[in-house]
Scaffold this motif. Structure first.
Motif, PDB file in Angstrom:
ATOM      1  N   LEU A  94      -8.970 -12.624  23.423  1.00 61.67           N
ATOM      2  CA  LEU A  94      -9.389 -12.762  22.037  1.00 61.67           C
ATOM      3  C   LEU A  94      -9.435 -11.405  21.345  1.00 61.67           C
ATOM      4  O   LEU A  94      -9.118 -11.297  20.157  1.00 61.67           O
ATOM      5  CB  LEU A  94     -10.751 -13.448  21.958  1.00 61.67           C
ATOM      6  N   GLY A  95      -9.819 -10.368  22.071  1.00 64.59           N
ATOM      7  CA  GLY A  95      -9.770  -9.024  21.517  1.00 64.59           C
ATOM      8  C   GLY A  95      -8.339  -8.587  21.239  1.00 64.59           C
ATOM      9  O   GLY A  95      -8.048  -7.968  20.207  1.00 64.59           O
ATOM     10  N   GLN A  96      -7.423  -8.923  22.135  1.00 67.29           N
ATOM     11  CA  GLN A  96      -6.013  -8.605  21.923  1.00 67.29           C
ATOM     12  C   GLN A  96      -5.469  -9.347  20.706  1.00 67.29           C
ATOM     13  O   GLN A  96      -4.702  -8.787  19.908  1.00 67.29           O
ATOM     14  CB  GLN A  96      -5.213  -8.966  23.162  1.00 67.29           C
ATOM     15  N   ALA A  97      -5.862 -10.611  20.566  1.00 72.62           N
ATOM     16  CA  ALA A  97      -5.414 -11.394  19.416  1.00 72.62           C
ATOM     17  C   ALA A  97      -5.963 -10.801  18.119  1.00 72.62           C
ATOM     18  O   ALA A  97      -5.223 -10.667  17.131  1.00 72.62           O
ATOM     19  CB  ALA A  97      -5.861 -12.844  19.574  1.00 72.62           C
ATOM     20  N   ARG A  98      -7.222 -10.447  18.104  1.00 71.32           N
ATOM     21  CA  ARG A  98      -7.826  -9.849  16.912  1.00 71.32           C
ATOM     22  C   ARG A  98      -7.106  -8.564  16.529  1.00 71.32           C
ATOM     23  O   ARG A  98      -6.788  -8.324  15.359  1.00 71.32           O
ATOM     24  CB  ARG A  98      -9.310  -9.569  17.182  1.00 71.32           C
ATOM     25  N   ASP A  99      -6.806  -7.707  17.519  1.00 73.67           N
ATOM     26  CA  ASP A  99      -6.153  -6.435  17.235  1.00 73.67           C
ATOM     27  C   ASP A  99      -4.724  -6.644  16.742  1.00 73.67           C
ATOM     28  O   ASP A  99      -4.260  -5.944  15.822  1.00 73.67           O
ATOM     29  CB  ASP A  99      -6.153  -5.547  18.480  1.00 73.67           C
ATOM     30  N   ALA A 100      -4.007  -7.597  17.341  1.00 74.67           N
ATOM     31  CA  ALA A 100      -2.632  -7.867  16.913  1.00 74.67           C
ATOM     32  C   ALA A 100      -2.609  -8.398  15.481  1.00 74.67           C
ATOM     33  O   ALA A 100      -1.754  -8.012  14.669  1.00 74.67           O
ATOM     34  CB  ALA A 100      -1.979  -8.862  17.867  1.00 74.67           C
ATOM     35  N   LEU A 101      -3.530  -9.291  15.152  1.00 70.18           N
ATOM     36  CA  LEU A 101      -3.598  -9.837  13.802  1.00 70.18           C
ATOM     37  C   LEU A 101      -4.025  -8.771  12.795  1.00 70.18           C
ATOM     38  O   LEU A 101      -3.489  -8.709  11.680  1.00 70.18           O
ATOM     39  CB  LEU A 101      -4.565 -11.015  13.772  1.00 70.18           C
ATOM     40  N   SER A 102      -4.975  -7.922  13.169  1.00 67.53           N
ATOM     41  CA  SER A 102      -5.411  -6.843  12.280  1.00 67.53           C
ATOM     42  C   SER A 102      -4.245  -5.931  11.933  1.00 67.53           C
ATOM     43  O   SER A 102      -4.040  -5.559  10.770  1.00 67.53           O
ATOM     44  CB  SER A 102      -6.528  -6.033  12.942  1.00 67.53           C
ATOM     45  N   ALA A 103      -3.452  -5.565  12.946  1.00 68.78           N
ATOM     46  CA  ALA A 103      -2.315  -4.676  12.708  1.00 68.78           C
ATOM     47  C   ALA A 103      -1.258  -5.354  11.831  1.00 68.78           C
ATOM     48  O   ALA A 103      -0.697  -4.734  10.928  1.00 68.78           O
ATOM     49  CB  ALA A 103      -1.709  -4.255  14.044  1.00 68.78           C
ATOM     50  N   HIS A 104      -1.003  -6.632  12.090  1.00 70.16           N
ATOM     51  CA  HIS A 104       0.046  -7.341  11.347  1.00 70.16           C
ATOM     52  C   HIS A 104      -0.318  -7.513   9.876  1.00 70.16           C
ATOM     53  O   HIS A 104       0.541  -7.350   8.990  1.00 70.16           O
ATOM     54  CB  HIS A 104       0.295  -8.701  11.984  1.00 70.16           C
ATOM     55  N   TYR A 105      -1.580  -7.845   9.597  1.00 70.15           N
ATOM     56  CA  TYR A 105      -1.984  -8.158   8.224  1.00 70.15           C
ATOM     57  C   TYR A 105      -2.588  -6.969   7.483  1.00 70.15           C
ATOM     58  O   TYR A 105      -2.963  -7.113   6.316  1.00 70.15           O
ATOM     59  CB  TYR A 105      -2.952  -9.343   8.217  1.00 70.15           C
ATOM     60  N   LEU A 106      -2.684  -5.817   8.114  1.00 72.80           N
ATOM     61  CA  LEU A 106      -3.284  -4.655   7.458  1.00 72.80           C
ATOM     62  C   LEU A 106      -2.605  -4.309   6.137  1.00 72.80           C
ATOM     63  O   LEU A 106      -3.302  -4.002   5.157  1.00 72.80           O
ATOM     64  CB  LEU A 106      -3.267  -3.451   8.403  1.00 72.80           C
ATOM     65  N   PRO A 107      -1.272  -4.328   6.027  1.00 69.83           N
ATOM     66  CA  PRO A 107      -0.669  -3.999   4.732  1.00 69.83           C
ATOM     67  C   PRO A 107      -1.103  -4.926   3.602  1.00 69.83           C
ATOM     68  O   PRO A 107      -1.208  -4.490   2.452  1.00 69.83           O
ATOM     69  CB  PRO A 107       0.837  -4.132   5.013  1.00 69.83           C
ATOM     70  N   GLU A 108      -1.348  -6.209   3.885  1.00 73.89           N
ATOM     71  CA  GLU A 108      -1.792  -7.153   2.862  1.00 73.89           C
ATOM     72  C   GLU A 108      -3.300  -7.131   2.681  1.00 73.89           C
ATOM     73  O   GLU A 108      -3.807  -7.205   1.557  1.00 73.89           O
ATOM     74  CB  GLU A 108      -1.354  -8.566   3.234  1.00 73.89           C
ATOM     75  N   LEU A 109      -4.020  -7.059   3.788  1.00 67.36           N
ATOM     76  CA  LEU A 109      -5.478  -7.197   3.747  1.00 67.36           C
ATOM     77  C   LEU A 109      -6.186  -5.882   3.487  1.00 67.36           C
ATOM     78  O   LEU A 109      -7.210  -5.840   2.801  1.00 67.36           O
ATOM     79  CB  LEU A 109      -5.959  -7.807   5.072  1.00 67.36           C
ATOM     80  N   GLY A 110      -5.665  -4.794   4.065  1.00 68.06           N
ATOM     81  CA  GLY A 110      -6.274  -3.478   3.862  1.00 68.06           C
ATOM     82  C   GLY A 110      -7.470  -3.201   4.737  1.00 68.06           C
ATOM     83  O   GLY A 110      -8.130  -2.170   4.571  1.00 68.06           O
ATOM     84  N   GLU A 111      -7.780  -4.081   5.688  1.00 67.63           N
ATOM     85  CA  GLU A 111      -8.910  -3.886   6.587  1.00 67.63           C
ATOM     86  C   GLU A 111      -8.702  -4.756   7.825  1.00 67.63           C
ATOM     87  O   GLU A 111      -7.933  -5.713   7.791  1.00 67.63           O
ATOM     88  CB  GLU A 111     -10.230  -4.251   5.900  1.00 67.63           C
ATOM     89  N   PRO A 112      -9.402  -4.449   8.933  1.00 70.59           N
ATOM     90  CA  PRO A 112      -9.207  -5.231  10.156  1.00 70.59           C
ATOM     91  C   PRO A 112     -10.035  -6.513  10.170  1.00 70.59           C
ATOM     92  O   PRO A 112     -10.963  -6.692   9.378  1.00 70.59           O
ATOM     93  CB  PRO A 112      -9.684  -4.268  11.257  1.00 70.59           C
ATOM     94  N   LEU A 113      -9.704  -7.390  11.097  1.00 70.25           N
ATOM     95  CA  LEU A 113     -10.530  -8.550  11.401  1.00 70.25           C
ATOM     96  C   LEU A 113     -11.559  -8.116  12.447  1.00 70.25           C
ATOM     97  O   LEU A 113     -11.203  -7.482  13.441  1.00 70.25           O
ATOM     98  CB  LEU A 113      -9.671  -9.687  11.936  1.00 70.25           C
ATOM     99  N   VAL A 114     -12.837  -8.463  12.231  1.00 76.30           N
ATOM    100  CA  VAL A 114     -13.884  -7.887  13.085  1.00 76.30           C
ATOM    101  C   VAL A 114     -14.846  -8.913  13.673  1.00 76.30           C
ATOM    102  O   VAL A 114     -15.601  -8.590  14.593  1.00 76.30           O
ATOM    103  CB  VAL A 114     -14.691  -6.810  12.319  1.00 76.30           C
ATOM    104  N   THR A 115     -14.883 -10.140  13.161  1.00 76.20           N
ATOM    105  CA  THR A 115     -15.808 -11.142  13.691  1.00 76.20           C
ATOM    106  C   THR A 115     -15.035 -12.331  14.247  1.00 76.20           C
ATOM    107  O   THR A 115     -13.866 -12.546  13.909  1.00 76.20           O
ATOM    108  CB  THR A 115     -16.798 -11.643  12.614  1.00 76.20           C
TER     109      THR A 115
END
Length: 213
Positions: A94-115
């Motif tokens: 789940l941590g790997q999934a969160r990090d992969a999604l954070s990196a992928h969507y960072l250009p659109e979202l501008g911040e990581p997923l954390v919860t």
């Protein structure tokens, strides 16, 4: 927790014995909705997902909740567990999934997923009514809510906020990824309808940025 589970056919042919993530961008399909909303779908992102599913069933401290509805208190029709920012997640994947999604969507979202919010739908009597994740900043800002679905597929349906016919209906389960972005939480609603059909349990893992519930 003892629940009868049915693995996917893809899990049956995978002999690694542990869950793993396929490349995120491969097979990711975007559906543009109205009013600046969109959803991304990546089927079978978690490979051999049955192993992760069974781990979460057994090891997550699931809890039942009650909620005030009009003049009475009722049971929430699913079990819940929430992992806040900085909390250790119940499985390294789940941590790997969160990090992969954070990196992928960072250009659109501008911040990581954390919860991470986890829901367990035990059978067809469990579900969630029409709603948007509008607690916190998502009531006024565009955001991303990523859902990793494990276990038996259940339809996740979407419609424009304010009612009207269902515009999108997707059966998600067995390691599928479903991401709602843009204005989706403000301008659209989503639900997992209850059903009288016999269905197995499903775990939904919702990954969100800070200040979004």
């Amino acid at each position: 927790m003892s629940l009868t589970t049915q693995p996917s056919l893809l899990d049956d042919v995978d002999d690694r014995g542990t869950s793993w993530l396929a490349p995120l961008a491969e097979g990711l399909e975007r559906h543009e909705l109205s009013r600046g909303a969109w959803v991304d779908v990546r089927p079978d992102w978690v490979r051999h997902s049955q192993a992760l599913f069974e781990h979460l069933l057994a090891d997550v401290p699931w809890r039942a909740e009650r909620r005030q509805m009009y003049e009475r208190e009722v049971d929430v029709p699913r079990l819940l567990c929430f992992y806040g920012e900085g909390a250790v997640l119940p499985h390294p994947l789940l941590g790997q999934a969160r990090d992969a999604l954070s990196a992928h969507y960072l250009p659109e979202l501008g911040e990581p997923l954390v919860t991470a919010g986890l829901c367990l739908y035990r059978d067809g009597r469990d579900g969630v009514a029409w709603h948007g994740d509008r607690i916190g900043r998502s009531s006024r800002e565009d955001t991303v809510v990523a859902i990793v679905s494990l276990g038996a597929p259940r339809p996740l349906v979407l419609r424009p906020r304010g009612g009207g016919r269902t515009e999108l209906r997707l059966p998600v389960g067995h390691g599928d990824l479903f991401v709602m972005g843009g204005s989706c939480q403000r301008t659209w609603e989503h639900a997992v309808p209850k059903t009288s059909r016999p269905v197995g349990p499903r775990v939904s893992v919702q990954l969100r940025p800070r200040g979004v519930r």
